[in-house]
Structures are given as C-alpha cells and as structure tokens.
Design an enzyme around this catalytic site. Structure first.
Site, PDB file in Angstrom:
ATOM      1  N   GLU A  52      -8.075 -29.185  37.599  1.00 14.05           N
ATOM      2  CA  GLU A  52      -8.480 -29.963  38.761  1.00 14.05           C
ATOM      3  C   GLU A  52      -9.978 -30.236  38.609  1.00 14.05           C
ATOM      4  O   GLU A  52     -10.746 -29.303  38.400  1.00 14.05           O
ATOM      5  CB  GLU A  52      -8.208 -29.174  40.044  1.00 14.05           C
ATOM      6  CG  GLU A  52      -8.547 -29.996  41.257  1.00 14.05           C
ATOM      7  CD  GLU A  52      -8.295 -29.283  42.592  1.00 14.05           C
ATOM      8  OE1 GLU A  52      -7.764 -28.166  42.598  1.00 14.05           O
ATOM      9  OE2 GLU A  52      -8.646 -29.892  43.615  1.00 14.05           O
ATOM     10  N   ARG A 276      -3.285 -14.320  34.125  1.00 11.01           N
ATOM     11  CA  ARG A 276      -4.590 -14.930  34.352  1.00 11.01           C
ATOM     12  C   ARG A 276      -5.671 -14.023  33.776  1.00 11.01           C
ATOM     13  O   ARG A 276      -5.614 -12.810  33.930  1.00 11.01           O
ATOM     14  CB  ARG A 276      -4.756 -15.038  35.867  1.00 11.01           C
ATOM     15  CG  ARG A 276      -5.800 -15.968  36.321  1.00 11.01           C
ATOM     16  CD  ARG A 276      -5.795 -16.048  37.847  1.00 11.01           C
ATOM     17  NE  ARG A 276      -6.905 -16.891  38.231  1.00 11.01           N
ATOM     18  CZ  ARG A 276      -6.821 -18.217  38.315  1.00 11.01           C
ATOM     19  NH1 ARG A 276      -5.677 -18.821  38.101  1.00 11.01           N
ATOM     20  NH2 ARG A 276      -7.880 -18.925  38.633  1.00 11.01           N
ATOM     21  N   LYS A 286     -13.465 -21.167  40.461  1.00  9.07           N
ATOM     22  CA  LYS A 286     -14.380 -22.294  40.601  1.00  9.07           C
ATOM     23  C   LYS A 286     -14.999 -22.333  41.994  1.00  9.07           C
ATOM     24  O   LYS A 286     -16.157 -22.699  42.144  1.00  9.07           O
ATOM     25  CB  LYS A 286     -13.639 -23.605  40.330  1.00  9.07           C
ATOM     26  CG  LYS A 286     -13.507 -23.909  38.853  1.00  9.07           C
ATOM     27  CD  LYS A 286     -12.805 -25.217  38.618  1.00  9.07           C
ATOM     28  CE  LYS A 286     -11.331 -25.071  38.890  1.00  9.07           C
ATOM     29  NZ  LYS A 286     -10.556 -26.257  38.499  1.00  9.07           N
TER      30      LYS A 286
HETATM   31  P1  ATP Z   1      -9.929 -21.661  39.783  1.00  9.65           P
HETATM   32  O1  ATP Z   1      -9.329 -20.633  40.682  1.00  9.65           O
HETATM   33  O2  ATP Z   1     -11.039 -21.160  38.944  1.00  9.65           O
HETATM   34  O3  ATP Z   1     -10.262 -22.931  40.499  1.00  9.65           O
HETATM   35  P2  ATP Z   1      -7.585 -22.961  38.982  1.00  9.65           P
HETATM   36  O4  ATP Z   1      -6.364 -22.319  38.476  1.00  9.65           O
HETATM   37  O5  ATP Z   1      -7.538 -23.492  40.364  1.00  9.65           O
HETATM   38  O6  ATP Z   1      -8.788 -21.987  38.764  1.00  9.65           O
HETATM   39  P3  ATP Z   1      -7.300 -25.381  37.546  1.00  9.65           P
HETATM   40  O7  ATP Z   1      -8.310 -26.417  37.275  1.00  9.65           O
HETATM   41  O8  ATP Z   1      -6.208 -25.703  38.484  1.00  9.65           O
HETATM   42  O9  ATP Z   1      -8.098 -24.106  38.060  1.00  9.65           O
HETATM   43  O10 ATP Z   1      -6.743 -24.767  36.196  1.00  9.65           O
HETATM   44  C1  ATP Z   1      -6.336 -25.499  35.066  1.00  9.65           C
HETATM   45  C2  ATP Z   1      -5.499 -24.602  34.212  1.00  9.65           C
HETATM   46  O11 ATP Z   1      -6.258 -23.463  33.802  1.00  9.65           O
HETATM   47  C3  ATP Z   1      -4.284 -24.089  34.957  1.00  9.65           C
HETATM   48  O12 ATP Z   1      -3.164 -24.151  34.115  1.00  9.65           O
HETATM   49  C4  ATP Z   1      -4.649 -22.666  35.279  1.00  9.65           C
HETATM   50  O13 ATP Z   1      -3.497 -21.878  35.377  1.00  9.65           O
HETATM   51  C5  ATP Z   1      -5.549 -22.280  34.106  1.00  9.65           C
HETATM   52  N1  ATP Z   1      -6.476 -21.218  34.490  1.00  9.65           N
HETATM   53  C6  ATP Z   1      -7.368 -21.239  35.486  1.00  9.65           C
HETATM   54  N2  ATP Z   1      -8.008 -20.055  35.590  1.00  9.65           N
HETATM   55  C7  ATP Z   1      -7.511 -19.259  34.611  1.00  9.65           C
HETATM   56  C8  ATP Z   1      -7.747 -17.908  34.210  1.00  9.65           C
HETATM   57  N3  ATP Z   1      -8.641 -17.137  34.816  1.00  9.65           N
HETATM   58  N4  ATP Z   1      -7.037 -17.433  33.161  1.00  9.65           N
HETATM   59  C9  ATP Z   1      -6.146 -18.207  32.523  1.00  9.65           C
HETATM   60  N5  ATP Z   1      -5.865 -19.471  32.866  1.00  9.65           N
HETATM   61  C10 ATP Z   1      -6.529 -20.007  33.903  1.00  9.65           C
HETATM   62 MG    MG Z   2      -6.535 -25.018  41.181  1.00 14.31          MG
END
Ligand code: ATP
Ligand code: MG
Length: 577
Positions: A52, A276, A286
């Site tokens: 995102e 994760r 983020k």
């Molecule tokens: P955040 O909580 O940091 O915003 P998010 O999952 O909302 O993380 P996205 O931009 O939606 O962030 O993530 C893109 C991809 O990266 C998704 O497939 C997500 O599952 C993966 N991802 C995000 N954070 C992690 C993490 N800490 N470890 C492994 N994969 C991750």
């Molecule tokens: Mg997200």
C-alpha cells in the site's frame, strides 16, 4: 575496538551460504513444487508484491519481496508489483516512487506494474453483478452500527435491517452512491454472506464505502472506494496470480478472498500466509514509522536509524546483506521475533567481503615523533581489502605529526590494555613502531599531545629483530588528514520490544535519547577527501562506514553502519560488572 583481523561476529546456527539458503526448503516453496508437479495452471507461477503506498518499505517488506520475487524467479515464473491503492486518504505518489526505487535497489525487477486503482471500473461492474445475483446490498447503517450488529467471537451477529432490499433498489442506490449523491459514511455496499458465521470477516463484510476524496491516480473520478478484502483477491485474479503470498494476519481473510472469487467465477488465485518479520529493538509498522517522521523523532523516512530500506541504504546496508538475511530467517506459519544481531551478522559478513579498508580517527589525539625528520613524508603501502586481492593497494602519507585514536592511549593502562602507554611500544599500521616518551597536558590536566620516538628499522611495521609488540593501532598524518564528520548510531529504541510500555504511554516512551552521536572533528586519510555518497568503507578497527549525502566537497560525512566485533569493550564491560 577490535584487533586488526577482520571478522564478523558469531555465526547464526544455520548455514549462511547464499546459494544454499536461497534453495532452502520452505512450505510455500513446497506448495509451488507440488502445484507444478500436478500441472496446476500448466505449471505456471505468478506472484505479486502488493504494497500500500502509504509509507516507505521496511525490512519486513524485504522479506515479502524476497519471497514473492525470489520464488517466481526460482520457478521460471513472473512477479508483479501492484500498488494496493484503495485508500486515498493515506496514499501518495511520493510513496509510489520510493517503493519502486527500493524494490529495484534490493535487486528485483517486476514483470507487470499495476495499481489496484487500475481495476476500479472492473471491480464496480463485478459489484453490480453481485447485487444482481442477490449477493450484495446497500446498507444504511453507520460504521458504529455495523460494528454493533457484527456480534463477537462468541455471539452471532444480527442482520442489518437493510439486508433484504430489492435488487432494483440496491442497483439504484449503488449507482447513486457512485454518482456522489450521498455523503461520506452514510451508506456502504455489503456482501450478503452469513451474519452467524464463526468467521467475523464473513458477516456481511463491507465492499465499498463512500469517500469524497481525491485519489493520487484516479483524481476525482470516484467517490466510492473498494475495501481491501473486496479488491485484493480480484486484483490477484485479474493478474492471474497463482500464489498470492501474504502475512499471517490475513489468515482469517482467506475464506472471504475465496468467496468473492467463487461467486464471480473468475481465475482461482489462492492465498498463502507466512510469518511476519519482527526484529528486536525495531518497529515494523508504517503507521508508527510515519509518526516517528511526523513528530520529528528522526530526520525523515531515510534517517539511518530507520528500519526502512531507504534508511538502511543510507546507513550503509547492502542489498546482498538484506537478501542473505531474508533467505536465512526462513518462512514458517508461526510468528516469532528475530534478534537484531542476526541481521547485523549478515551485514558484517557482506561488508567484510566487499568494503575497502581505510584509516580514520574518530577522536583524534596528536602524536609528535620527535626523532622523525621534520620535512620528510613517506608513502606507505596499504592493503585495500585483505578479503579481495584484486582490490590492490594504495599509498598513505606518513609524517612527523600524526593523529591516533584517543582511546588507544592510557596514561595508566589497566591490565590487558596493550595499546600505547608511557614507555610502551606499539605498531602503527603500515607505518613504524613507536614508543611513547612523554605526555603534554593542558592546565586542566587533559592530555593534548604525546611525544614519541620511532624505530627507523621497522618501516612497514616489520621487526627485523623479531621483537614482539602486542598492539597495532591506526593513524593518519596530521598534515594530510581530511576533516570529516562521523555519525554514530545506536538502536532507536531502548527496549527489545518498543511497544512494551507503561499504561498511558506509547512506543515513543522507549525512544533511545542517545541513538545519534555526531563527531565533528574526525580525521580521515586523504584519499577520502571526495568520497562519493553511498560508498562503503571499513575504517580499520573502528567499524564499517558509509558516505552520507550530507557530505560537501572536501568535507565528507560518514554514517557508521555498524561496528566491528568489539573485543576490548567486552573486556571492559566485564570488568565493570
Ligand atoms: P505495515 O503494518 O507496516 O503498514 P502492511 O502489511 O500494512 O505493513 P503493506 O504495504 O500492505 O504493509 O504490505 C505489503 C506486503 O508486505 C504484504 O504482503 C505484507 O504482508 C508484507 N509485509 C508487511 N510487513 C511485513 C513484515 N513485517 N514481515 C513480512 N512481510 C510483511
Ligand atoms: Mg497494509
């Protein structure tokens, strides 16, 4: 500080050979192999990385990227980069560009570049199709009411009073939602599934909400936006993604992911979840990283203390180190916590292999060699990288007045301190053996200068008579040295789990007030005068350093990426305990 031999700390338990680790088995890889063997999708593998664009990528994303792109590459498949831009309130073009830069820096190139917003038209048509099939309805409950009606894990939900609207009314209302006739939050489109499902995600989830907001790509074309669950699986399906890999918290969303695909009879993408990444002393969210930036706790998303890829890059991390780490931590279905030292191990290992060695003095102490000719300058031959013969040698000027590291001298040396002290002889790296004869102090008793003598027979640091000196220290010639700033970093948080706080506090209570120390009077060897931003070096005995973009001509600024394994600090700490 560390003796001269380069090394990189304790080895994680598992093998770290890149070639081996990238092929190490994991359960997602096993699923892909089984699917290929069964001839599913004709053996085709298509993955995607779906960030995102509401912030910069962090080391957790690197794990996902390595999996998505790595697995596709391993099986001759393709991997798309897809921006999951369904929430205009948080998304920006700046983030889109930063994400592309970071993915490429990490060493990957996408096959297709897509945006969920590319699919807004198709998603709308599919929503109409679901309304026609009596699988979706317009609901007038507020967000709060929807929550109240949803029930809990132990209690079934209640049906919305709007659930049995006629198909015609739903079609009309949904179209008017799209036309902008209703205010934000006044209506939603919901899937008609099962208000008593044990899976809360299936209790008539919201598919669309009204949001009169400018979108970074579609502008003002839309005032209804699809929810993540309604957009994600269908986007996967449109791209004919075979293996949609995401983190474990989406486990409970999978039945809904499948439901939309089944109802619409579209390409059957499948979702697989993995653990994760969490790392000690590090926040990987983020939303929280954005707060650090907005509240000024760091200088920006690329502050070298940030766990973002742009911050790590500026700090001096290499893409190889991050990829090797990601390959080594493996993939499972249980969330755990990885030690920061595990990541640092791979950093040191890669930098030890690749970084050019130089000499830099962080806290200078002047040394005058009384018996060295006043005007003589000798060019000493120094090895650029003992781990890489092809890196060759360079010449470093040596003269009568030098700087050494303040902590390499003790007037009253404790036991086991083998470096310079009154009457003691040490080796200057690539230089001569010198002996300290006297100490000059200012009126407050601070040591300002040492007077030494050198042994002309020991050029290059050799001892023709075979006599032993216990220590070798680094130095720079005062007349030739370049002034530099060096920024030393410590963990951004003082607790292993930055989110562990007292009541009423948040993670900012655990910020480390000493996470940055700027040393502005450092002296480095002349070859570093115009070092290029991003270049990485090992300052002998002091650690790994990366040239910062804040450098100006003739005045480089270095970020300490990471120290070497610090044996003396350990001895001293043990003494204090
Ligand atoms: P955040 O909580 O940091 O915003 P998010 O999952 O909302 O993380 P996205 O931009 O939606 O962030 O993530 C893109 C991809 O990266 C998704 O497939 C997500 O599952 C993966 N991802 C995000 N954070 C992690 C993490 N800490 N470890 C492994 N994969 C991750
Ligand atoms: Mg997200």
């Amino acid at each position: 500080m560390k003796p001269l031999e380069s090394g990189s700390g304790p080895k994680p338990t598992e093998s770290t050979e890149a070639s081996e680790s990238s092929e190490r088995s994991n359960f997602i890889r096993d699923i892909i192999i089984a699917d290929i063997q069964a001839g599913k999708h004709g053996g085709r593998v298509q993955t995607r990385f779906p960030p995102e664009p509401n912030g910069y990528l962090h080391i957790g994303h690197a794990k996902a990227i390595c999996l998505d792109f790595g697995l596709a590459a391993e099986f001759g498949g393709k991997c798309n980069l897809r921006f999951d831009d369904t929430n205009p309130s948080k998304e920006e073009t700046e983030y889109v560009e930063a994400i592309m830069e970071d993915v490429r820096w990490l060493g990957f190139e996408w096959d297709g570049l897509f945006y969920a917003s590319d699919y807004f038209g198709q998603l709308y048509e599919w929503a109409v199709q679901l309304i026609r099939a009596d699988k979706a309805y317009v609901c007038d409950l507020s967000a709060d009411e929807i929550r109240q009606y949803r029930g809990t894990l132990t209690e079934p939900g209640r049906e919305s009073p709007y659930r049995y609207r006629s198909i015609e009314e739903n079609l009309d209302l949904f179209e008017r939602m799209k036309k902008g006739e209703f205010p934000d939050g006044s209506r939603t489109l919901r899937a008609k599934i099962d208000m008593s499902s044990p899976n809360l995600n299936l209790r008539d989830p919201v598919m669309y909400r009204i949001l009169h907001m400018h979108h970074h790509r579609t502008g003002d074309a839309w005032c209804i936006y699809p929810m993540y669950d309604y957009a994600h699986g269908q986007s996967d399906s449109l791209e004919r993604v075979t293996h949609s890999i995401c983190t474990l918290e989406f486990d409970n969303n999978r039945p809904l992911y499948d439901w939309f695909i089944e109802q619409l009879c579209i390409f059957p993408s499948r979702q697989y979840e993995f653990d994760r990444l969490s790392i000690t002393y590090t926040l990987l969210s983020k939303r929280k990283l954005l707060r650090l930036v907005q509240e000024g706790h760091v200088t920006g998303w690329d502050d070298p203390r940030m766990p973002t890829l742009s911050g790590m890059r500026r700090r001096g991390y290499t893409p190889e180190a991050i990829r090797n780490f990601c390959a080594n931590i493996g993939v499972s279905r249980t969330n755990g916590i990885t030690q920061l030292s595990h990541l640092e191990y791979f950093l040191r290992e890669d930098l030890n292999r690749s970084a050019a060695r130089v000499m830099g003095v962080l806290r200078p102490l002047r040394v005058v060699i009384d018996n060295y000719p006043d005007d003589l300058v000798e060019e000493m031959e120094a090895i650029n990288n003992p781990e890489d013969e092809s890196a060759g040698t360079r010449r470093v000027p040596f003269s009568k007045v030098l700087y050494i590291e303040r902590e390499d001298f003790r007037e009253d040396p404790p036991k086991q301190f083998f470096r310079l002290a009154p009457g003691r002889e040490v080796r200057l790296r690539y230089g001569y053996l010198i002996t300290c004869r006297s100490v000059v102090k200012d009126k407050d008793g601070n040591i300002v200068e040492l007077h030494c003598t050198y042994d002309p027979a020991t050029r290059g640091g050799n001892t023709p008579d075979g006599r032993k000196v216990k220590s070798t220290i680094h130095w720079v010639s005062a007349a030739h040295a370049v002034d530099a700033e060096v920024r030393l970093y410590d963990n951004l948080f003082t607790r292993e789990d930055p989110d562990e706080v007292e009541e009423g506090q948040d993670f900012t209570a655990n910020l480390n007030p000493n996470s940055l120390e700027a040393l502005t009077r450092c002296k480095v060897e002349p070859g570093l005068r115009d070092a290029v931003a991003g270049a990485r070096y090992q300052f002998e005995r002091m650690g790994y350093f990366c040239v910062d973009a804040d450098s100006s001509p003739g005045r480089p600024v270095f970020n300490r990426t990471i120290g070497l394994r610090d044996t003396w600090a350990k001895i001293e700490q043990r003494g204090k305990k």
